[in-house]
Design an enzyme around this catalytic site. Structure first.
Site, PDB file in Angstrom:
ATOM      1  N   GLU A  47       0.860  -1.183   0.000  1.00  0.00           N
ATOM      2  CA  GLU A  47       0.000   0.000   0.000  1.00  0.00           C
ATOM      3  C   GLU A  47       0.895   1.230   0.000  1.00  0.00           C
ATOM      4  O   GLU A  47       1.700   1.412   0.911  1.00  0.00           O
ATOM      5  CB  GLU A  47      -0.910  -0.011   1.226  1.00  0.00           C
ATOM      6  CG  GLU A  47      -1.994   1.042   1.182  1.00  0.00           C
ATOM      7  CD  GLU A  47      -2.990   0.845   2.316  1.00  0.00           C
ATOM      8  OE1 GLU A  47      -4.107   0.382   2.032  1.00  0.00           O
ATOM      9  OE2 GLU A  47      -2.648   1.140   3.472  1.00  0.00           O
ATOM     10  N   ASP A  58      -4.992  11.105   8.778  1.00  0.00           N
ATOM     11  CA  ASP A  58      -3.737  10.527   9.231  1.00  0.00           C
ATOM     12  C   ASP A  58      -3.277  11.117  10.548  1.00  0.00           C
ATOM     13  O   ASP A  58      -3.446  12.308  10.809  1.00  0.00           O
ATOM     14  CB  ASP A  58      -2.650  10.731   8.168  1.00  0.00           C
ATOM     15  CG  ASP A  58      -2.972   9.999   6.882  1.00  0.00           C
ATOM     16  OD1 ASP A  58      -3.398   8.829   6.980  1.00  0.00           O
ATOM     17  OD2 ASP A  58      -2.805  10.577   5.798  1.00  0.00           O
TER      18      ASP A  58
END
Length: 261
Positions: A47, A58
């Site tokens: 990924e 995030d």
């Protein structure tokens, strides 16, 4: 059969390990070395984070990685170029791009989908794209045989889960925690119950990410999920091992993979 489906089929009931790194952190050359090193250490699917200036989903570790990559001038086209270079010597390992819609929108959905497919991208996950607005990108990805991968959170409604089940390809990414990546606490019993619930609707593999940071948590989640997705812990190894990133990350990936075999 797509590379992602082949990867899961090859596990023969085992669990996939999907590590995440941000492209360009600390630089492109190291990113390529990390990709090959993670595969050699047992990663089943890679990924790749597409750096973006406002990574709202995030946590601080991955935010710092994005900042370092952006400081190096990394763009979406650079990410595609990294995949293209990776494919020169690895035509088997699936590669998934994870990021935000804005860079893709700027490139144009059709051009992005076509270039991603040419580069060797197998799946795309945009963390800030509501199902109601992703139709155009989904169609372009599907036309180019690139899987559209969706997030499911603990708060996702039943109706939305049903819609995701109809559209999703490759695997579904279950966000095991509320909040941003890298959060600390992980309730494996709750994750287990949620995975069992999701399997009523979803017939492709379900991967679990957010909060998996060591072999113990990977092993526990691996008992119920088809894939273990590890991001912040991998990125932290990169951050803490300047000049020795590939060896440090390789050792961690091996430890995590051994825990879910």
């Amino acid at each position: 059969m797509s590379r992602i489906r082949q990867a899961f089929a090859a596990l023969d009931g085992g669990k996939a390990l999907i590590p995440y790194i941000a492209v360009g952190d600390p630089d492109i050359r190291t990113t390529l070395a990390l990709m090959h090193g993670m595969v050699a250490s047992g990663a089943d699917i890679l990924e790749l984070g597409v750096p973006f200036s406002d990574p709202m989903a995030d946590g601080p570790v991955i935010q710092r990685a994005a900042e370092r990559a952006l400081a190096n001038g990394i763009s979406l086209r650079d990410v595609l170029d990294v995949v293209r270079k990776f494919r020169e010597t690895d035509t088997q390992t699936p590669v998934v791009l994870m990021g935000y819609l804005n860079p893709i929108h700027k490139m144009g959905y059709r051009e992005f989908a076509q270039e991603a497919a040419k580069a060797g991208v197998d799946g795309v996950l945009t963390v800030d794209s509501p199902i109601e607005t992703i139709d155009s990108l989904y169609r372009e990805l599907k036309d180019n045989e690139v899987d559209c991968i969706f997030l499911i959170a603990p708060t996702t409604t039943e109706d939305r889960i049903k819609t995701i089940a109809e559209l999703a390809g490759g695997f579904v990414y279950y966000v095991s925690l509320k909040g941003v990546t890298g959060a600390a606490s992980l309730d494996t019993d709750e994750v287990s119950r949620k995975i069992e619930y999701l399997r009523q609707y979803i017939d492709i593999p379900i991967g679990v990410g957010f909060g998996i940071s060591n072999a113990e948590s990977a092993r526990k989640i691996g008992r119920v999920a088809a894939a273990i997705i590890v991001g912040s812990r991998i990125v932290k190894e990169i951050e803490n091992n300047a000049g020795n990133e590939a060896a440090a990350v390789g050792a961690l990936v091996k430890e995590l993979k051994d825990a879910v075999r």
